[in-house]
Design an enzyme around this catalytic site. Structure first.
Site, short mmCIF file in Angstrom:
data_model
loop_
_atom_site.label_atom_id
_atom_site.label_comp_id
_atom_site.label_asym_id
_atom_site.label_seq_id
_atom_site.Cartn_x
_atom_site.Cartn_y
_atom_site.Cartn_z
N GLY A 131 27.51 39.49 5.31
CA GLY A 131 27.92 39.07 3.98
C GLY A 131 28.59 40.21 3.22
O GLY A 131 28.72 41.34 3.73
N GLN A 132 29.00 39.93 2.00
CA GLN A 132 29.66 40.95 1.21
C GLN A 132 28.77 42.18 1.01
O GLN A 132 29.20 43.32 1.24
CB GLN A 132 30.04 40.38 -0.17
CG GLN A 132 31.06 39.29 -0.16
CD GLN A 132 31.50 38.96 -1.57
OE1 GLN A 132 32.37 39.61 -2.14
NE2 GLN A 132 30.87 37.95 -2.16
N ASP A 178 16.39 34.09 12.13
CA ASP A 178 16.36 32.80 11.46
C ASP A 178 15.46 32.92 10.24
O ASP A 178 14.25 33.07 10.36
CB ASP A 178 15.83 31.73 12.42
CG ASP A 178 15.75 30.35 11.79
OD1 ASP A 178 16.07 30.22 10.60
OD2 ASP A 178 15.35 29.41 12.50
N LEU A 179 16.06 32.86 9.05
CA LEU A 179 15.30 33.08 7.84
C LEU A 179 14.32 31.95 7.53
O LEU A 179 13.48 32.09 6.64
CB LEU A 179 16.24 33.29 6.66
CG LEU A 179 17.00 34.62 6.65
CD1 LEU A 179 18.00 34.67 5.52
CD2 LEU A 179 16.04 35.80 6.56
N ALA A 215 21.08 35.34 1.44
CA ALA A 215 20.77 34.28 0.48
C ALA A 215 21.58 33.03 0.79
O ALA A 215 22.64 33.11 1.42
CB ALA A 215 21.06 34.74 -0.95
N TYR A 216 21.08 31.92 0.32
CA TYR A 216 21.84 30.66 0.31
C TYR A 216 22.59 30.66 -1.02
O TYR A 216 21.98 30.54 -2.08
CB TYR A 216 20.88 29.49 0.40
CG TYR A 216 21.54 28.12 0.48
CD1 TYR A 216 21.54 27.40 1.66
CD2 TYR A 216 22.15 27.55 -0.64
CE1 TYR A 216 22.13 26.14 1.74
CE2 TYR A 216 22.73 26.30 -0.57
CZ TYR A 216 22.73 25.60 0.61
OH TYR A 216 23.32 24.36 0.68
N THR A 217 23.91 30.82 -0.98
CA THR A 217 24.69 31.02 -2.21
C THR A 217 25.66 29.88 -2.51
O THR A 217 26.46 30.01 -3.44
CB THR A 217 25.48 32.34 -2.13
OG1 THR A 217 26.34 32.31 -0.98
CG2 THR A 217 24.53 33.53 -2.03
N TYR A 247 20.01 26.35 -7.15
CA TYR A 247 20.20 27.71 -6.65
C TYR A 247 19.41 28.71 -7.49
O TYR A 247 18.65 29.53 -6.95
CB TYR A 247 21.69 28.06 -6.66
CG TYR A 247 21.98 29.53 -6.48
CD1 TYR A 247 21.78 30.15 -5.25
CD2 TYR A 247 22.44 30.30 -7.54
CE1 TYR A 247 22.02 31.50 -5.08
CE2 TYR A 247 22.69 31.65 -7.37
CZ TYR A 247 22.48 32.25 -6.15
OH TYR A 247 22.72 33.59 -5.99
N TRP A 297 28.34 37.65 -10.13
CA TRP A 297 29.77 37.58 -9.85
C TRP A 297 30.20 38.63 -8.81
O TRP A 297 31.14 39.40 -9.03
CB TRP A 297 30.58 37.75 -11.14
CG TRP A 297 30.34 36.72 -12.20
CD1 TRP A 297 29.26 35.88 -12.33
CD2 TRP A 297 31.19 36.45 -13.32
NE1 TRP A 297 29.39 35.11 -13.46
CE2 TRP A 297 30.57 35.42 -14.08
CE3 TRP A 297 32.40 36.97 -13.75
CZ2 TRP A 297 31.14 34.91 -15.25
CZ3 TRP A 297 32.97 36.46 -14.92
CH2 TRP A 297 32.34 35.44 -15.65
#
Length: 294
Positions: free
Chosen positions: A11-12, A37-38, A61-63, A126, A151
């Site tokens: 991810g970022q 696997d989370l 995270a689930y974003t 979320y 952000w």
């Protein structure tokens, strides 16, 4: 070697934690979905117990904010139950857990900037699932840091900067929401702050709490878009017209907070971290994406 376990490797944030210039004697071991696997709490606990980590930074995270409105089970599994499993494992190993959270735990009614101890009231699934993760970490692991941000952008992955540059190259006019306020955050700057926090916590077993990190300043999504194109023009990039619209003009499944600016006061006090202005961070990202300015 002091090794920090990082989740969300691709991810970022995970990318920037891997790219971060760690001091001598420190490094990261980063894992992503193909490694862990989370939703498998036993696997989480086994990974934490597998090596003497200096700390864990849970950046996964689930974003998908709008998708989460219908995908509650997955959002809560990744954003709340996985942090709970990490908290249990880190407590057993007596190591610090750094949990990345979000401005979306607040309801957006405070235009003056949110303090770390302000009342939370998420407006969407979320935000609620991320708050669940905060509570699990706060109650499950004495050596914890909860770091809220907002952000997040970078030269990598899916984010607002890359989307605007793509759309700006295709269209002469864009409409962007202009009544939601917050602070863009460079993933690289966030990674540097998390590195500082994790290393300090590894050395100080008494340190625990909740902090906020974003880049300094504030804007709206439309203001952010205009700044992106202004920076891109230094490289001969796209320069479409950006027309501001209201939140009501752009209906989406998940309600967004109107005001998301986060106060840095306790971060500055406890870690002497002074976030730089978001416009400066933006220019660095644009430079990496588009090359040397024209």
């Amino acid at each position: 070697m002091n090794t920090i376990l990082v989740t969300g490797a691709n991810g970022q944030l995970g990318t920037e934690l891997r790219r971060h210039a760690w001091p001598d004697g420190w490094g990261v071991h980063a894992v992503d979905i193909e490694d862990l696997d989370l939703s498998d709490t036993a696997a989480i606990q086994a990974l934490v117990a597998s090596r003497p980590w200096a700390a864990v930074v849970n950046g996964a995270a689930y974003t998908a904010v709008d998708k989460a409105e219908d995908d509650l089970v997955t959002a809560w599994a990744v954003n709340a139950l996985a942090p709970a499993a990490f908290a249990k494992a880190c407590r057993a190993a007596d190591i610090p857990l750094v949990q990345v959270s979000t401005d979306y735990v607040f309801d957006g009614t405070n235009a003056g900037g949110w303090a770390t101890d302000d009342a939370v009231r998420p407006l969407n699934v979320y935000g609620a699932s991320k708050l669940g993760g905060e509570l699990a970490v706060r109650t499950g692991c004495p050596r914890h840091a909860i770091v809220r941000t907002s952000w997040v952008v970078s030269p990598h992955g899916h984010n607002f900067i890359r989307t605007m540059l793509r759309l700006g190259a295709e269209r002469e006019r864009l409409t962007v929401v202009d009544d939601q306020y917050g602070a863009p955050t460079s993933a690289a700057d966030l990674a540097a702050a998390l590195a500082t926090i994790a290393m300090r916590m590894a050395d100080d077993a008494t340190l625990a709490g909740t902090w906020h990190f974003t880049n300094a300043g504030e804007t709206t999504w439309a203001g952010f878009a205009r700044a992106i194109f202004a920076s891109a023009q230094r490289h001969g990039g796209p320069s479409p017209e950006v027309a501001g619209i209201t939140t009501a003009d752009y209906p989406v499944p998940a309600t967004r907070p109107a005001h998301s600016r986060l106060s840095h006061d306790t971060l500055v006090r406890d870690f002497c971290i002074q976030p730089r202005d978001w416009r400066v961070a933006l220019d660095d990202i644009i430079d990496e994406l588009l090359g040397a300015p024209a």
